[in-house]
Design an enzyme around this catalytic site. Structure first.
Site, PDB file in Angstrom:
ATOM      1  CB  CYS B  25      -0.919  -0.021   1.215  1.00  0.00           C
ATOM      2  SG  CYS B  25      -0.016  -0.094   2.790  1.00  0.00           S
ATOM      3  CG  HIS B 163      -3.874   0.637   4.845  1.00  0.00           C
ATOM      4  ND1 HIS B 163      -3.205  -0.134   3.926  1.00  0.00           N
ATOM      5  CD2 HIS B 163      -4.994   1.059   4.221  1.00  0.00           C
ATOM      6  CE1 HIS B 163      -3.908  -0.183   2.794  1.00  0.00           C
ATOM      7  NE2 HIS B 163      -5.004   0.543   2.948  1.00  0.00           N
ATOM      8  CG  ASN B 203      -7.793   1.184   0.635  1.00  0.00           C
ATOM      9  OD1 ASN B 203      -6.587   1.011   0.662  1.00  0.00           O
ATOM     10  ND2 ASN B 203      -8.594   0.636   1.535  1.00  0.00           N
TER      11      ASN B 203
END
Lengths: 103, 248
Positions: B25, B163, B203
């Site tokens: 990520c 994240h 995302n």
């Protein structure tokens, strides 16, 4: 569907039906009955957790079944987080960070 | 600072990626940041190589996690990034197999900055400069479907961030009191009484997750630690600033 406004949690037979739909939607299969049973159990726990998150949330968020609903929380963070194995992003910026300014 | 901002509306945000079983990520957030800034500053729309960030990362962790600032250092060390088309993402991190020299660079950066840990200055930078990468606590995202998440430090610890995602806009949603006295979206056809400010975040779990690959966090309460590491690349040369002189 989201859990906002639904009955508290499905009944066992219903749970299996919900899990079957989940497997179809996200193309999940499990190598043996024991793994199937384990994932079904995790799925049920995640549904209950989603219900709790729904009640706790102070915004307009809706929680429910997602592609990660058959993973434990540990597996989810391990597979999809950015933490380097063994390291955490707990680095603190507090020391003198205010003097940093823009760059 | 405008009331709302959404860089998706002018086509400057590249498609949502899917990291699959690769802990990257941080590389996808950094790549999305660079792509958006090139589109905004130069009207040059390009998808850059995430695989190069994984292969050439100085930490050599590949698909086992990383940090956005290391991705920007990799871009600086490599003098730019190849295109996604030339150096495609394959979801595995063959560390120390850097093929950067083999391909033409399609985007590069001047440097990168860590912004102040303040949601107001983040909003100002987002609105006047472009998207920012942030690193948040992901615990609520496993069961998230849609809407604005407004958490408390107990339900989402702002100090434990794990994240990295891309901040692409902010806005406000009108609220009405729901049946349980909780917030509900405007769709309930009742007289609106309050509004809730939110961030829009891109995302990297594919377009089928969340709100077509995006999600929203409440703005103004450091929800899930969004102010902990706001980092962004800079792609244009710094503007000449008026010289200052220190008093004798």
């Amino acid at each position: 569907d989201s859990l906002r406004g639904q009955d508290p949690g499905p009944q066992p037979l219903e749970l299996k039906e919900v899990f079957r739909l989940f497997q179809m939607q996200y193309n999940r299969s499990y190598p043996n009955p024991a793994e199937y049973a384990r994932r079904l159990d995790i799925f049920a726990q995640n549904l209950a957790k989603a219900q709790r998150l729904q009640e706790e949330d102070l915004g307009t968020a809706e929680f429910g079944v997602t592609q990660f609903s058959d993973l434990t929380e540990e597996e989810f963070v391990q597979l999809y987080g950015s933490q380097v194995a063994g390291e955490a992003l707990g680095v603190s910026r507090k020391v003198g960070s205010e003097e940093w300014g823009e760059s | 600072e405008p009331q709302t901002c959404d860089w998706r509306k002018v086509g400057t945000i590249s498609p949502v990626r899917d990291q699959r079983n690769c802990n990257c990520c941080w590389a996808m957030a950094a790549a999305g940041n660079i792509e958006a800034l090139w589109a905004i500053k130069f009207r040059h729309f390009v998808e850059v190589s995430v695989q190069q960030l994984l292969d050439c990362d100085r930490c050599g962790n590949g698909c086992r996690g990383g940090f956005v600032w290391d991705a920007f250092l990799t871009v600086l060390n490599n003098s730019g990034l190849a295109s996604e088309k030339d150096y495609p993402f394959n979801g595995s991190g063959k560390t120390h197999r850097c093929l950067a020299k083999k391909y033409k660079k399609v985007a590069w950066i001047q440097d990168f900055i860590i912004l102040q840990a303040c949601e107001q200055s983040m909003a100002r930078h987002l609105a006047t400069e472009g998207p920012i990468t942030v690193t948040i606590n992901m615990t609520l995202l496993q069961q998230y479907q849609k809407g604005v998440i407004k958490a408390t430090p107990t339900t989402c610890d702002p100090t434990q961030v794990d994240h990295s995602v891309l901040l692409v806009g902010f806005g406000k949603t009108k609220l009405v009191e729901g049946r349980q006295g909780k917030a509900a979206s405007f769709g309930s056809h009742a007289r609106p009484r309050r509004s809730m400010a939110y961030w829009i975040l891109k995302n990297s779990w594919g377009p089928q997750w969340g709100e077509e690959g995006y999600f929203r966090l409440h703005r103004g309460s450091n929800t899930c630690g969004i102010t902990k590491f706001p980092v962004t690349a800079r792609v244009d040369k710094p503007k000449k600033q008026h010289q200052v002189s220190c008093p004798p």
